[in-house]
Design an enzyme around this catalytic site. Structure first.
Site, PDB file in Angstrom:
ATOM      1  N   ASP A 266       0.864  -1.163   0.000  1.00 19.33           N
ATOM      2  CA  ASP A 266       0.000   0.000   0.000  1.00 19.33           C
ATOM      3  C   ASP A 266       0.923   1.243   0.000  1.00 19.33           C
ATOM      4  O   ASP A 266       2.134   1.115   0.249  1.00 19.33           O
ATOM      5  CB  ASP A 266      -0.847  -0.061   1.280  1.00 19.33           C
ATOM      6  CG  ASP A 266      -1.571   1.227   1.561  1.00 19.33           C
ATOM      7  OD1 ASP A 266      -2.311   1.676   0.685  1.00 19.33           O
ATOM      8  OD2 ASP A 266      -1.399   1.786   2.659  1.00 19.33           O
TER       9      ASP A 266
ATOM     10  N   ASP B 243      -0.150   5.135   1.044  1.00 16.24           N
ATOM     11  CA  ASP B 243      -0.358   6.115   2.107  1.00 16.24           C
ATOM     12  C   ASP B 243      -0.347   5.469   3.478  1.00 16.24           C
ATOM     13  O   ASP B 243      -1.076   4.514   3.739  1.00 16.24           O
ATOM     14  CB  ASP B 243      -1.703   6.826   1.904  1.00 16.24           C
ATOM     15  CG  ASP B 243      -1.711   7.664   0.639  1.00 16.24           C
ATOM     16  OD1 ASP B 243      -0.913   8.599   0.551  1.00 16.24           O
ATOM     17  OD2 ASP B 243      -2.503   7.361  -0.266  1.00 16.24           O
TER      18      ASP B 243
HETATM   19  O1  C5P Z   1      -2.495   4.526  -0.496  1.00 18.76           O
HETATM   20  P1  C5P Z   1      -3.737   4.170   0.277  1.00 18.76           P
HETATM   21  O2  C5P Z   1      -4.517   3.061  -0.366  1.00 18.76           O
HETATM   22  O3  C5P Z   1      -3.451   3.952   1.710  1.00 18.76           O
HETATM   23  O4  C5P Z   1      -4.661   5.487   0.185  1.00 18.76           O
HETATM   24  C1  C5P Z   1      -5.867   5.596   0.847  1.00 18.76           C
HETATM   25  C2  C5P Z   1      -5.829   6.485   2.050  1.00 18.76           C
HETATM   26  O5  C5P Z   1      -6.089   7.815   1.663  1.00 18.76           O
HETATM   27  C3  C5P Z   1      -6.946   6.096   3.000  1.00 18.76           C
HETATM   28  O6  C5P Z   1      -6.448   5.469   4.150  1.00 18.76           O
HETATM   29  C4  C5P Z   1      -7.676   7.403   3.322  1.00 18.76           C
HETATM   30  O7  C5P Z   1      -7.748   7.695   4.705  1.00 18.76           O
HETATM   31  C5  C5P Z   1      -6.894   8.471   2.616  1.00 18.76           C
HETATM   32  N1  C5P Z   1      -7.781   9.422   1.937  1.00 18.76           N
HETATM   33  C6  C5P Z   1      -7.596  10.767   2.137  1.00 18.76           C
HETATM   34  N2  C5P Z   1      -8.410  11.664   1.505  1.00 18.76           N
HETATM   35  C7  C5P Z   1      -9.377  11.251   0.679  1.00 18.76           C
HETATM   36  C8  C5P Z   1      -9.565   9.886   0.447  1.00 18.76           C
HETATM   37  C9  C5P Z   1      -8.733   8.989   1.103  1.00 18.76           C
HETATM   38  O8  C5P Z   1      -6.695  11.147   2.887  1.00 18.76           O
HETATM   39  N3  C5P Z   1     -10.126  12.127   0.083  1.00 18.76           N
HETATM   40 MG    MG Z   2      -2.808   3.195   3.471  1.00 21.40          MG
END
Ligand code: C5P
Ligand code: MG
Length: 291
Positions: free
Chosen positions: A43, A45
């Site tokens: 993954d 983030d």
């Molecule tokens: O790379 P990863 O799959 O972890 O990315 C998803 C993350 O991005 C989620 O854990 C979510 O909390 C975050 N997110 C965010 N803002 C958004 C949508 C998702 O910070 N608008």
């Molecule tokens: Mg993540």
């Protein structure tokens, strides 16, 4: 000597395991098969990037845009509201994934529509990433270089924004040819303005579908039956579902937030749980051991 005794980093206070014996079997089995049979699926983030630094939260790839000068103040406020509404749902250990699914689609869709309204230009992304506070975890250089040197494919599977995360890795100097990304990529019009997002939406709880849609990638590396999987969400556990004839999977989970509430569920699903550990020390030490 037993594998876990040989890997000094496994005795760090941040490391938890439910079944050390089973973990040792996986480690031995992957080690015996050799690096040519291994692939890494991670993954992005809060797994490859830090969750916090000096007590302050670090941005996700979405937040890099949300917090930037590319977004109007009203839109920033709207995105913040959405984050405050939906992030607690994402990490709520009392709700089922089925219950969260439609809400996650709602969050991502709203945010992507807001981003499209902002007429973001492709050529602004480099500067925005440079000015952001996104930080890869300590030890990331070793992680990326080791995999590159041994020619081990690294799939970064992210529900974040592909263009942003790729730029983060590029600026860190580790976007090596063995790295492949599945993520939400921006679609720019001919003048370089964001008009849409490409392909099927990837959110935190549909990574399995993304894996099954991208079977071509897994076919290209079909001799790699062993997987090291890195994630920070329970949604990351299905990232390897596209791998055919999977032999061993070693799952390492970063438990960054709501630690006490979520610890048991992480221990039940990840082989190794890293509690509030901002480094890549454990994945690096394990890679050294198994390759
Ligand atoms: O790379 P990863 O799959 O972890 O990315 C998803 C993350 O991005 C989620 O854990 C979510 O909390 C975050 N997110 C965010 N803002 C958004 C949508 C998702 O910070 N608008
Ligand atoms: Mg993540």
């Amino acid at each position: 000597m037993r594998p876990l005794k040989m890997i000094a980093e496994m005795s760090k206070a941040t490391v938890h395991m439910k079944d050390p014996e089973h973990l040792e079997q996986i480690l031995e089995s992957i080690k015996d098969s050799g690096p040519n049979t291994l692939q890494v699926i991670s993954d992005f983030d809060m797994t490859l990037t830090r969750f916090a630094y000096n007590g302050k939260r670090c941005p996700t790839s979405h937040n890099v845009l949300d917090n930037s000068k590319l977004i109007s103040k009203t839109c920033q406020a709207e995105m913040k509201n959405l984050l405050n509404t939906y992030y607690p749902i994402e990490i709520d250990s009392t709700r089922s994934i089925e219950e969260k699914l439609p809400l996650m689609v709602e969050w991502w869709t709203k945010v992507h529509n807001l981003l499209i309204e902002q007429k973001i230009r492709k050529d602004q992304l480099t500067a925005v990433v440079k000015e952001s506070n996104v930080i890869l975890r300590e030890g990331y250089q070793l992680f990326f270089h080791h995999l590159h040197e041994l020619d081990i494919p690294l799939l970064i599977f992210s529900a974040g924004v592909g263009d942003v995360l790729e730029e983060v890795i590029r600026q860190a100097g580790v976007l090596h040819p063995n790295v492949k990304v599945f993520s939400n990529y921006m679609d720019f019009d001919e003048s370089g303005v964001l008009q849409d997002f490409k392909g099927e939406l990837i959110h935190v709880y549909n990574k399995r579908e993304g894996a099954l849609l991208n079977t071509q990638h897994f076919q290209e590396i079909q001799s790699r039956h062993n997987v090291m999987l890195l994630g920070d969400s329970l949604g990351d556990l299905t990232m390897a579902d596209g791998v055919q004839d999977l032999q061993n999977i070693l799952k390492i989970g970063y438990l960054n937030d709501k630690v006490e509430e979520r610890k048991q569920s992480y221990l039940d699903s990840y082989d190794i749980v890293l509690e509030r550990d901002e480094s890549m020390d454990v994945p690096n030490a394990i890679l050294q051991y198994i390759t």
